[in-house]
Design a protein around this motif. Sequence first.
Motif, PDB file in Angstrom:
ATOM      1  N   LEU A   1     -19.355  97.192  47.291  1.00 39.76           N
ATOM      2  CA  LEU A   1     -19.385  96.316  46.117  1.00 39.76           C
ATOM      3  C   LEU A   1     -20.131  95.022  46.414  1.00 39.76           C
ATOM      4  CD1 LEU A   1     -18.548  96.002  43.192  1.00 39.76           C
ATOM      5  CD2 LEU A   1     -16.364  95.088  43.962  1.00 39.76           C
ATOM      6  N   TYR A   2     -19.931  94.485  47.595  1.00 38.83           N
ATOM      7  CA  TYR A   2     -20.637  93.268  48.006  1.00 38.83           C
ATOM      8  C   TYR A   2     -22.141  93.522  48.063  1.00 38.83           C
ATOM      9  CZ  TYR A   2     -22.110  89.307  50.857  1.00 38.83           C
ATOM     10  OH  TYR A   2     -22.760  88.191  51.321  1.00 38.83           O
ATOM     11  N   GLU A   3     -22.539  94.622  48.650  1.00 38.91           N
ATOM     12  CA  GLU A   3     -23.963  94.957  48.770  1.00 38.91           C
ATOM     13  C   GLU A   3     -24.606  95.179  47.406  1.00 38.91           C
ATOM     14  OE1 GLU A   3     -25.716  94.729  51.539  1.00 38.91           O
ATOM     15  OE2 GLU A   3     -23.887  94.164  52.606  1.00 38.91           O
ATOM     16  N   VAL A   4     -23.890  95.835  46.498  1.00 42.43           N
ATOM     17  CA  VAL A   4     -24.406  96.036  45.137  1.00 42.43           C
ATOM     18  C   VAL A   4     -24.596  94.685  44.458  1.00 42.43           C
ATOM     19  CG1 VAL A   4     -23.813  96.925  42.835  1.00 42.43           C
ATOM     20  CG2 VAL A   4     -23.499  98.371  44.851  1.00 42.43           C
ATOM     21  N   GLY A   5     -23.639  93.796  44.604  1.00 49.63           N
ATOM     22  CA  GLY A   5     -23.737  92.460  44.012  1.00 49.63           C
ATOM     23  C   GLY A   5     -24.916  91.683  44.552  1.00 49.63           C
ATOM     24  N   GLU A   6     -25.108  91.727  45.862  1.00 46.66           N
ATOM     25  CA  GLU A   6     -26.239  91.028  46.483  1.00 46.66           C
ATOM     26  C   GLU A   6     -27.568  91.603  45.985  1.00 46.66           C
ATOM     27  OE1 GLU A   6     -26.322  88.324  48.757  1.00 46.66           O
ATOM     28  OE2 GLU A   6     -24.298  88.166  47.960  1.00 46.66           O
ATOM     29  N   THR A   7     -27.637  92.923  45.858  1.00 49.86           N
ATOM     30  CA  THR A   7     -28.864  93.563  45.381  1.00 49.86           C
ATOM     31  C   THR A   7     -29.149  93.193  43.932  1.00 49.86           C
ATOM     32  OG1 THR A   7     -28.522  95.412  46.897  1.00 49.86           O
ATOM     33  CG2 THR A   7     -30.005  95.792  45.048  1.00 49.86           C
ATOM     34  N   LEU A   8     -28.123  93.206  43.092  1.00 49.51           N
ATOM     35  CA  LEU A   8     -28.321  92.831  41.685  1.00 49.51           C
ATOM     36  C   LEU A   8     -28.760  91.379  41.555  1.00 49.51           C
ATOM     37  CD1 LEU A   8     -25.398  94.651  39.848  1.00 49.51           C
ATOM     38  CD2 LEU A   8     -27.847  95.075  39.606  1.00 49.51           C
ATOM     39  N   GLN A   9     -28.196  90.499  42.355  1.00 51.36           N
ATOM     40  CA  GLN A   9     -28.626  89.095  42.316  1.00 51.36           C
ATOM     41  C   GLN A   9     -30.102  88.973  42.660  1.00 51.36           C
ATOM     42  OE1 GLN A   9     -26.018  86.867  44.895  1.00 51.36           O
ATOM     43  NE2 GLN A   9     -24.584  86.430  43.235  1.00 51.36           N
ATOM     44  N   LEU A  10     -30.543  89.705  43.656  1.00 50.79           N
ATOM     45  CA  LEU A  10     -31.945  89.672  44.059  1.00 50.79           C
ATOM     46  C   LEU A  10     -32.850  90.260  42.984  1.00 50.79           C
ATOM     47  CD1 LEU A  10     -33.956  88.912  46.236  1.00 50.79           C
ATOM     48  CD2 LEU A  10     -33.570  91.147  47.288  1.00 50.79           C
ATOM     49  N   VAL A  11     -32.404  91.317  42.327  1.00 49.13           N
ATOM     50  CA  VAL A  11     -33.194  91.932  41.252  1.00 49.13           C
ATOM     51  C   VAL A  11     -33.369  90.942  40.103  1.00 49.13           C
ATOM     52  CG1 VAL A  11     -33.141  93.711  39.446  1.00 49.13           C
ATOM     53  CG2 VAL A  11     -32.651  94.322  41.819  1.00 49.13           C
ATOM     54  N   PHE A  12     -32.277  90.342  39.653  1.00 44.77           N
ATOM     55  CA  PHE A  12     -32.378  89.388  38.546  1.00 44.77           C
ATOM     56  C   PHE A  12     -33.205  88.167  38.931  1.00 44.77           C
ATOM     57  CE2 PHE A  12     -28.431  91.477  36.844  1.00 44.77           C
ATOM     58  CZ  PHE A  12     -29.010  91.923  35.662  1.00 44.77           C
ATOM     59  N   LEU A  13     -33.014  87.668  40.127  1.00 46.88           N
ATOM     60  CA  LEU A  13     -33.786  86.514  40.583  1.00 46.88           C
ATOM     61  C   LEU A  13     -35.273  86.847  40.640  1.00 46.88           C
ATOM     62  CD1 LEU A  13     -33.602  83.595  41.483  1.00 46.88           C
ATOM     63  CD2 LEU A  13     -33.157  84.406  43.812  1.00 46.88           C
ATOM     64  N   SER A  14     -35.609  88.046  41.053  1.00 40.46           N
ATOM     65  CA  SER A  14     -37.010  88.476  41.092  1.00 40.46           C
ATOM     66  C   SER A  14     -37.601  88.580  39.693  1.00 40.46           C
ATOM     67  CB  SER A  14     -37.129  89.822  41.810  1.00 40.46           C
ATOM     68  OG  SER A  14     -36.712  89.709  43.140  1.00 40.46           O
TER      69      SER A  14
ATOM     70  N   SER B   1     -35.998  75.408  37.244  1.00 37.70           N
ATOM     71  CA  SER B   1     -35.016  74.783  38.140  1.00 37.70           C
ATOM     72  C   SER B   1     -33.950  75.777  38.573  1.00 37.70           C
ATOM     73  CB  SER B   1     -34.349  73.594  37.453  1.00 37.70           C
ATOM     74  OG  SER B   1     -35.302  72.632  37.113  1.00 37.70           O
ATOM     75  N   THR B   2     -33.445  76.552  37.635  1.00 36.79           N
ATOM     76  CA  THR B   2     -32.414  77.541  37.943  1.00 36.79           C
ATOM     77  C   THR B   2     -32.949  78.596  38.905  1.00 36.79           C
ATOM     78  OG1 THR B   2     -31.470  77.205  35.751  1.00 36.79           O
ATOM     79  CG2 THR B   2     -30.806  79.184  36.916  1.00 36.79           C
ATOM     80  N   THR B   3     -34.149  79.057  38.672  1.00 34.75           N
ATOM     81  CA  THR B   3     -34.751  80.070  39.541  1.00 34.75           C
ATOM     82  C   THR B   3     -35.008  79.502  40.926  1.00 34.75           C
ATOM     83  OG1 THR B   3     -35.770  81.145  37.625  1.00 34.75           O
ATOM     84  CG2 THR B   3     -36.685  81.677  39.781  1.00 34.75           C
ATOM     85  N   PHE B   4     -35.533  78.292  40.994  1.00 32.68           N
ATOM     86  CA  PHE B   4     -35.803  77.648  42.280  1.00 32.68           C
ATOM     87  C   PHE B   4     -34.517  77.484  43.085  1.00 32.68           C
ATOM     88  CE2 PHE B   4     -36.373  73.878  44.966  1.00 32.68           C
ATOM     89  CZ  PHE B   4     -37.477  74.289  45.713  1.00 32.68           C
ATOM     90  N   ILE B   5     -33.476  77.001  42.433  1.00 38.78           N
ATOM     91  CA  ILE B   5     -32.181  76.822  43.103  1.00 38.78           C
ATOM     92  C   ILE B   5     -31.637  78.173  43.561  1.00 38.78           C
ATOM     93  CG2 ILE B   5     -29.761  76.167  42.735  1.00 38.78           C
ATOM     94  CD1 ILE B   5     -30.895  73.857  40.958  1.00 38.78           C
ATOM     95  N   GLY B   6     -31.853  79.204  42.750  1.00 39.75           N
ATOM     96  CA  GLY B   6     -31.417  80.542  43.141  1.00 39.75           C
ATOM     97  C   GLY B   6     -32.039  81.000  44.449  1.00 39.75           C
ATOM     98  N   TRP B   7     -33.293  80.669  44.673  1.00 39.48           N
ATOM     99  CA  TRP B   7     -33.960  81.074  45.919  1.00 39.48           C
ATOM    100  C   TRP B   7     -33.500  80.265  47.122  1.00 39.48           C
ATOM    101  CZ3 TRP B   7     -35.795  85.566  46.709  1.00 39.48           C
ATOM    102  CH2 TRP B   7     -36.422  86.279  45.686  1.00 39.48           C
ATOM    103  N   ILE B   8     -33.166  78.993  46.919  1.00 44.12           N
ATOM    104  CA  ILE B   8     -32.780  78.187  48.085  1.00 44.12           C
ATOM    105  C   ILE B   8     -31.276  78.223  48.335  1.00 44.12           C
ATOM    106  CG2 ILE B   8     -34.768  76.655  47.919  1.00 44.12           C
ATOM    107  CD1 ILE B   8     -32.932  74.526  46.707  1.00 44.12           C
ATOM    108  N   TRP B   9     -30.493  78.752  47.421  1.00 43.80           N
ATOM    109  CA  TRP B   9     -29.035  78.771  47.538  1.00 43.80           C
ATOM    110  C   TRP B   9     -28.619  79.775  48.526  1.00 43.80           C
ATOM    111  CZ3 TRP B   9     -25.680  75.371  45.349  1.00 43.80           C
ATOM    112  CH2 TRP B   9     -24.316  75.663  45.461  1.00 43.80           C
TER     113      TRP B   9
END
Length: 102
Positions: free
Chosen positions: A41-54, A94-102
């Motif tokens: 579940l953690y890995e799926v969440g991390e992958t989805l965050q990366l997909v949306f951020l991309s 700003s939201t996208t930039f913060i997403g990459w550095i967070w």
Amino acid sequence: RRPILSLVCSGAFGLSINVCIVLNFAFLGTAVPQVEDGSTLYEVGETLQLVFLSIFTAEAILKIYALGIYKSTDLPGLHNQGYFQDRFNWLDFSTTFIGWIW
């Protein structure tokens, strides 16, 4: 540059980005802090965050290319303001930039 401008100014592009925003919020709203690191579940969440951020990063890059950073586009009849002249784009960037550095 004109085809990209037509794309980012289209209703279908805006609708698809809005759907991604809603799906991202729905996913974030169901995130459970008790999920263990390394679990499926953690890995799926991390992958989805990366997909949306991309997706949101691609949106920003396409819009900056098509609209220009501050300068109005030189393509008459399609759009007359640069990317950072729109306050919603400031928020998106700003939201996208913060997403990459967070």
